[in-house]
Design a protein around this motif. Structure first.
Motif, PDB file in Angstrom:
ATOM      1  N   ASN A  13     -25.009  20.922 -13.447  1.00  0.00           N
ATOM      2  CA  ASN A  13     -25.738  21.287 -14.673  1.00  0.00           C
ATOM      3  C   ASN A  13     -25.234  22.611 -15.250  1.00  0.00           C
ATOM      4  O   ASN A  13     -25.084  22.736 -16.469  1.00  0.00           O
ATOM      5  CB  ASN A  13     -27.242  21.344 -14.408  1.00  0.00           C
ATOM      6  N   GLU A  14     -24.980  23.595 -14.385  1.00  0.00           N
ATOM      7  CA  GLU A  14     -24.434  24.879 -14.836  1.00  0.00           C
ATOM      8  C   GLU A  14     -23.079  24.673 -15.512  1.00  0.00           C
ATOM      9  O   GLU A  14     -22.818  25.227 -16.579  1.00  0.00           O
ATOM     10  CB  GLU A  14     -24.218  25.830 -13.658  1.00  0.00           C
ATOM     11  N   GLY A  17     -23.377  22.900 -18.891  1.00  0.00           N
ATOM     12  CA  GLY A  17     -23.959  23.817 -19.863  1.00  0.00           C
ATOM     13  C   GLY A  17     -22.958  24.855 -20.326  1.00  0.00           C
ATOM     14  O   GLY A  17     -22.825  25.132 -21.528  1.00  0.00           O
ATOM     15  N   ARG A  18     -22.224  25.421 -19.393  1.00  0.00           N
ATOM     16  CA  ARG A  18     -21.245  26.448 -19.740  1.00  0.00           C
ATOM     17  C   ARG A  18     -20.082  25.850 -20.533  1.00  0.00           C
ATOM     18  O   ARG A  18     -19.589  26.462 -21.474  1.00  0.00           O
ATOM     19  CB  ARG A  18     -20.752  27.134 -18.459  1.00  0.00           C
ATOM     20  N   ARG A  20     -20.272  23.365 -22.578  1.00  0.00           N
ATOM     21  CA  ARG A  20     -20.787  23.164 -23.945  1.00  0.00           C
ATOM     22  C   ARG A  20     -20.688  24.453 -24.761  1.00  0.00           C
ATOM     23  O   ARG A  20     -20.233  24.449 -25.898  1.00  0.00           O
ATOM     24  CB  ARG A  20     -22.247  22.713 -23.909  1.00  0.00           C
ATOM     25  N   VAL A  21     -21.146  25.554 -24.166  1.00  0.00           N
ATOM     26  CA  VAL A  21     -21.148  26.851 -24.856  1.00  0.00           C
ATOM     27  C   VAL A  21     -19.720  27.285 -25.194  1.00  0.00           C
ATOM     28  O   VAL A  21     -19.424  27.663 -26.335  1.00  0.00           O
ATOM     29  CB  VAL A  21     -21.861  27.924 -23.992  1.00  0.00           C
ATOM     30  N   ARG A  51     -14.573  25.700 -14.151  1.00  0.00           N
ATOM     31  CA  ARG A  51     -15.750  24.825 -14.227  1.00  0.00           C
ATOM     32  C   ARG A  51     -15.361  23.360 -14.081  1.00  0.00           C
ATOM     33  O   ARG A  51     -16.027  22.598 -13.370  1.00  0.00           O
ATOM     34  CB  ARG A  51     -16.484  25.035 -15.556  1.00  0.00           C
ATOM     35  N   ILE A  98     -18.386  15.787 -21.955  1.00  0.00           N
ATOM     36  CA  ILE A  98     -19.804  16.146 -21.870  1.00  0.00           C
ATOM     37  C   ILE A  98     -20.719  15.165 -22.584  1.00  0.00           C
ATOM     38  O   ILE A  98     -21.913  15.147 -22.319  1.00  0.00           O
ATOM     39  CB  ILE A  98     -20.059  17.604 -22.339  1.00  0.00           C
TER      40      ILE A  98
END
Length: 142
Positions: A13-14, A17-18, A20-21, A51, A98
């Motif tokens: 999940n981390e 999320g990262r 995506r950012v 990642r 993603i």
């Protein structure tokens, strides 16, 4: 050594999320009329690779594509135009990864989608490495 499944899910999940950012930041940089910040691109590409590699490890059960489609090897960009094209390609690969339904629809595992996710992970890793190398080279230019 096996990781605790809760730890694996937290890391996945981390990482998503990262990614995506960072991907949003890359997209903004590509569409901006301002000169690219190569230091920032190098740092982001390094984090993307880290990642994506951890995701690849945590999602090691993803099936490989039946016929190994070779991704065209990208050349290290020599100027800002080539860098923007490479970043655009990286951006599309990360978006594909993603937004892959295999990660949101846990009711069923589609082997084709899972293989595509694995392929996108490989592409993300290799494209981010080329982007990092290019950003470092271009950032050293006067």
């Amino acid at each position: 050594r096996k990781k605790d499944p809760k730890t694996v899910m937290i890391e996945i999940n981390e990482d998503f999320g990262r990614l995506r950012v960072i991907n949003d930041e890359i997209e903004k940089a590509c569409s901006s009329t301002q000169a690219l910040d190569y230091k920032s691109i190098s740092d982001e590409a390094t984090e993307i690779k880290k990642r994506a590699a951890r995701l690849k490890t945590n999602l090691s059960g993803l099936p490989k594509a039946e016929k190994d489609e070779k991704r065209q090897k990208e050349n290290v960009p020599l100027d800002e135009t080539q860098m923007k094209a490479l970043l655009s390609s990286l951006n599309e690969t990360i978006k594909s990864l993603i937004s892959n339904p295999v990660f949101s629809d846990m009711g069923s595992l589609d082997n084709h989608l899972a293989a595509k996710a694995n392929q996108d992970l490989d592409g993300t890793i290799s494209l981010s490495e080329v982007a990092r190398k290019g950003a470092e080279k271009l950032g050293k230019r006067p």
